[in-house]
Design a protein around this motif. Structure first.
Motif, PDB file in Angstrom:
ATOM      1  N   ALA A 123       0.801  -1.224   0.000  1.00 60.41           N
ATOM      2  CA  ALA A 123       0.000   0.000   0.000  1.00 60.41           C
ATOM      3  C   ALA A 123       0.834   1.276   0.000  1.00 60.41           C
ATOM      4  O   ALA A 123       0.289   2.362  -0.116  1.00 60.41           O
ATOM      5  CB  ALA A 123      -0.935   0.003   1.205  1.00 60.41           C
ATOM      6  N   SER A 162      -4.953   2.837  -1.059  1.00 63.16           N
ATOM      7  CA  SER A 162      -5.817   2.337   0.009  1.00 63.16           C
ATOM      8  C   SER A 162      -6.967   1.517  -0.561  1.00 63.16           C
ATOM      9  O   SER A 162      -7.201   1.486  -1.778  1.00 63.16           O
ATOM     10  CB  SER A 162      -6.379   3.499   0.832  1.00 63.16           C
ATOM     11  N   THR A 194      -7.242  -0.953  10.563  1.00 66.20           N
ATOM     12  CA  THR A 194      -5.928  -0.530  10.067  1.00 66.20           C
ATOM     13  C   THR A 194      -4.873  -1.567  10.406  1.00 66.20           C
ATOM     14  O   THR A 194      -4.051  -1.950   9.553  1.00 66.20           O
ATOM     15  CB  THR A 194      -5.532   0.826  10.686  1.00 66.20           C
ATOM     16  N   SER A 212       1.726  -0.310   8.993  1.00 65.10           N
ATOM     17  CA  SER A 212       1.069   0.455   7.931  1.00 65.10           C
ATOM     18  C   SER A 212       1.766   1.807   7.828  1.00 65.10           C
ATOM     19  O   SER A 212       1.330   2.808   8.407  1.00 65.10           O
ATOM     20  CB  SER A 212      -0.430   0.655   8.208  1.00 65.10           C
ATOM     21  N   ARG A 214       1.789   3.501   5.256  1.00 58.08           N
ATOM     22  CA  ARG A 214       0.841   4.351   4.532  1.00 58.08           C
ATOM     23  C   ARG A 214       0.035   5.203   5.510  1.00 58.08           C
ATOM     24  O   ARG A 214      -0.129   6.408   5.330  1.00 58.08           O
ATOM     25  CB  ARG A 214      -0.110   3.506   3.689  1.00 58.08           C
ATOM     26  N   GLN A 215      -0.460   4.556   6.583  1.00 56.87           N
ATOM     27  CA  GLN A 215      -1.231   5.312   7.563  1.00 56.87           C
ATOM     28  C   GLN A 215      -0.346   6.323   8.277  1.00 56.87           C
ATOM     29  O   GLN A 215      -0.780   7.442   8.595  1.00 56.87           O
ATOM     30  CB  GLN A 215      -1.875   4.372   8.574  1.00 56.87           C
ATOM     31  N   ASP A 306      -5.228  -0.333   4.240  1.00 56.00           N
ATOM     32  CA  ASP A 306      -4.234  -0.452   3.172  1.00 56.00           C
ATOM     33  C   ASP A 306      -4.811  -1.252   2.005  1.00 56.00           C
ATOM     34  O   ASP A 306      -5.577  -2.205   2.209  1.00 56.00           O
ATOM     35  CB  ASP A 306      -2.994  -1.193   3.680  1.00 56.00           C
TER      36      ASP A 306
END
Length: 350
Positions: A123, A162, A194, A212, A214-215, A306
């Protein structure tokens, strides 16, 4: 140009109170639960050279044979760094959504394979630097806005993907399957979902310390538009306050310069602090630039998961829908997750 009453409404100066009422009344469209939608973002790679940046023009060309709308109703759009987004048509239930989306994703996979392109399994593109290849005024203004607070914004725009699950807002009132209950339920589930589907551990070629990442990137990007909306007994009012107090990302202009003054909020703009009076059209556009954990768009769009490798999006979509739609499953999940969801949110370091 012929002016209609609707166009006059969109272009006349708007008051702060009018905007707040409009946002609260239009973004939560209550109705019987059941309908579901899905948006799958995917990071694109050259099948023979995964280190090569694939520009949006090449991604668009690969998708072109499929048309703008796929056979089972999904639409194709493109993100600033060349990511592909496949957005389903709204379906009456989860089984019909998965069946339709599975077929449309297969169609896309075949076209991209024929073009020598493939989709990354993670992701966050943790190895290639973020490069924007979509040159629209909106994205140039976004980039300028995010650059004021660090590099996370460019990474978010160009290197993340996402899985967004979209559910009906629910019934009016505050009882079972009401909008109030479902709004709170999704916010309490968000950190758990998440973690369950975290799929982006790398950043700049090395382990990031996040499951994650990405988060982590999103948490480091302008919290006025990416932080969760406060959970209250009046979700429409909470959302309206959030939207009004968020920074203005860009101001559409005919001269091509969409930059917004630094520090300008939508509330400030409506109070006369902007370069021109704000209109209904400006408010509506502003709402499309807000990216909280759960975004109300008439339905509720969960944005914290993700993207998943291969067909794993089916599991993520099914679990999310079940934990909101099924009363027993939702109650059990809420009780099990209470020790986690009650913890303070960690500060982002990404």
């Amino acid at each position: 140009m012929t002016f209609t009453p609707e166009l006059e409404r969109d272009l006349r100066p708007l008051s702060e109170s009018e905007a707040e009422v409009y946002i609260a009344s239009t973004c939560f469209k209550t109705g019987p639960p059941g309908p579901v939608g899905l948006e799958i973002e995917r990071i694109v790679h050259d099948a023979t050279d995964s280190s090569r940046a694939v520009p949006v023009a090449e991604v668009r060309a690969a998708a072109a044979p499929a048309g703008e709308v796929l056979p089972h109703g999904a639409a194709i759009t493109f993100e600033p760094g060349g990511q592909l987004e496949v957005s389903s048509a709204c379906r009456p239930d989860l089984p019909s959504l998965i069946e339709a989306m599975r077929a449309d994703v297969k169609t896309i996979d075949e076209h991209f394979y024929a073009a020598g392109l493939t989709f990354g399994p993670l992701a966050l593109d943790g190895f290639r630097p973020p490069v924007r290849t979509l040159y629209e005024s909106r994205y140039a203004a976004m980039e300028q806005h995010f650059d004021r607070s660090g590099p996370s914004g460019r990474t978010m725009m160009c290197s993340t993907a996402s899985l967004q699950v979209c559910l009906d807002a629910g019934f009016t009132g505050a009882g079972p399957q009401s909008a109030v209950q479902r709004w709170a339920r999704l916010h309490h589930l968000a950190p758990v979902l998440t973690a369950m589907f975290a799929n982006s551990p790398f950043r700049q070629g090395a382990p990031s310390g996040w499951r994650s990442a990405r988060q982590g990137v999103w948490l480091g990007t302008d919290p006025s538009r990416t932080a969760p909306v406060p959970v209250t007994e009046d979700p429409p009012a909470a959302w309206a306050r959030y939207a009004m107090d968020a920074l203005v990302l860009c101001i559409p202009s005919s001269d091509g310069s969409w930059s917004a003054p630094n520090g300008l909020t939508m509330r400030g703009w409506l109070r006369g602090e902007g370069p021109r009076p704000a209109t209904m059209q400006d408010v509506e556009y502003h709402l499309t630039t807000l990216f909280p954990f759960i975004r109300p768009r008439g339905f509720l769009e969960l944005r914290v998961i993700d993207t998943q490798a291969g067909g794993d999006w089916e599991t993520a979509a099914a679990v999310t829908a079940a934990l909101v739609e099924d009363e027993k499953a939702a109650d059990l999940a809420a009780a099990a997750c209470a020790p986690v969801t009650a913890l303070p949110r960690p500060m982002a370091t990404a």
